[in-house]
Design an enzyme around this catalytic site. Structure first.
Site, mmCIF file in Angstrom:
data_model
loop_
_atom_site.group_PDB
_atom_site.id
_atom_site.type_symbol
_atom_site.label_atom_id
_atom_site.label_comp_id
_atom_site.label_asym_id
_atom_site.label_seq_id
_atom_site.Cartn_x
_atom_site.Cartn_y
_atom_site.Cartn_z
ATOM 1 N N GLU A 162 47.093 2.596 20.700
ATOM 2 C CA GLU A 162 47.078 3.874 20.066
ATOM 3 C C GLU A 162 48.581 3.694 19.354
ATOM 4 O OE1 GLU A 162 43.516 6.893 19.204
ATOM 5 O OE2 GLU A 162 45.030 7.401 21.677
ATOM 6 N N GLY A 168 48.519 11.970 15.313
ATOM 7 C CA GLY A 168 48.864 12.979 15.080
ATOM 8 C C GLY A 168 50.029 13.508 14.287
ATOM 9 N N SER A 207 46.246 8.480 13.057
ATOM 10 C CA SER A 207 46.078 8.792 12.388
ATOM 11 C C SER A 207 45.227 8.501 11.266
ATOM 12 C CB SER A 207 47.029 9.380 11.362
ATOM 13 O OG SER A 207 48.124 9.835 11.948
HETATM 14 P P1 PGA Z 1 44.935 10.868 15.481
HETATM 15 O O1 PGA Z 1 44.380 11.280 17.315
HETATM 16 O O2 PGA Z 1 43.655 10.419 14.445
HETATM 17 O O3 PGA Z 1 44.588 12.540 15.577
HETATM 18 O O4 PGA Z 1 46.585 10.335 15.271
HETATM 19 C C1 PGA Z 1 43.960 9.596 17.237
HETATM 20 C C2 PGA Z 1 44.077 9.642 19.408
HETATM 21 O O5 PGA Z 1 44.767 10.547 20.292
HETATM 22 O O6 PGA Z 1 42.980 9.749 19.926
#
Ligand code: PGA
Length: 257
Positions: A162, A168, A207
């Site tokens: 990630e 986010g 995301s």
């Molecule tokens: P997101 O978060 O899909 O809102 O970007 C992913 C995560 O933090 O596991």
């Protein structure tokens, strides 16, 4: 080797009792898309109620590395097991940043989960600064090497790549960024665990949503997705499960040919 895709929702510090019907809806979609492993990680306070909703796999978002002790506010792997969780996320970048968790902490947490007979999703990822400096792959590979538990064999461990800058933010890493990173992390897993390192799923997170899921899940060695914002509402999350089912069917057909 066909690896079943794994689609995991991370609710973070969102959701309450009123959100439980979302879990029931996701459970129905999971049952209809049998080629995909699906799970949701609600806050600790909802785990037992979430487990009671359906037979969907429910995980936690963290655990302590000790079985019990004077650790005010913490929750152990054994406690999670008693609540009905089947696994936990460890080393999420928000915890590494907000709680100062180190690679050694993450390794300890993963080992505690293993000891309790639970699964783990171990997260790694680079910051924007590290990406821009050009050595994201080496940074994340080193983070993974230092976070891996002694025994990752069997199917209890998954990895989630990630990129911190994609979480986010609505910014998604491109296939040209994701593919070499997953290949690099695969090397680390094989070096550490031998052939069994080939079957450990490496999820992508950051995301992921219905509009980009097909493209991301089609990338070689992307074994699923860890989904934050788009997992809070079943109507947003279910298309991602369906995309994974479509990709699994394609990859399976490709292998049979
Ligand atoms: P997101 O978060 O899909 O809102 O970007 C992913 C995560 O933090 O596991």
């Amino acid at each position: 080797m066909t690896i079943r895709p794994y689609i995991v929702g991370n609710w973070k510090m969102h959701g309450g009792r009123a959100s439980l019907p979302e879990i029931a809806a996701v459970a129905n979609a999971a049952a209809e898309n049998g080629g995909v492993d699906v799970a949701i990680c609600p806050p600790f306070t909802l785990i037992d109620a979430a487990v009671a909703q359906s037979d969907l796999s429910i995980g936690a978002q963290d655990c302590h590395s000790a079985i019990s002790g004077a650790h005010t506010g913490c929750v152990s792997a054994v406690m999670l097991r008693e609540a009905g969780a089947g696994f936990a996320i460890v080393g999420h970048s928000e915890r590494r940043a907000d709680q100062g968790e180190t690679n050694a902490d993450v390794r300890g947490k993963a080992s505690a989960l293993r000891g309790a007979g639970l699964g783990a999703i171990l997260c790694v990822g680079e910051t924007l600064e590290q990406r821009e400096s050009g050595d994201a792959e080496e940074v994340v590979a080193a983070q993974l090497e230092a976070s891996l538990p002694a025994d990752g064999r069997g199917d209890w461990l998954s990895i989630a790549y990630e990129p911190v800058w994609a979480i986010g933010t609505g910014k998604v890493a491109s296939p040209a960024e994701i593919a070499p990173m997953h290949a690099r992390l695969r090397q680390v897993l094989v070096l550490r665990y031998g052939d069994e390192g080939r079957s450990i799923r490496i999820l992508y997170g950051g995301s992921v949503k219905a509009a980009n899921a097909l493209e991301i899940l089609a990338i070689p060695d992307v074994g699923g997705a860890l989904v934050g914002g788009a997992s809070l509402v079943a109507a947003d999350f279910i298309p991602i499960i369906e995309a994974a089912a479509a990709i699994a069917a394609q990859k399976g057909a490709g292998q049979a040919a």
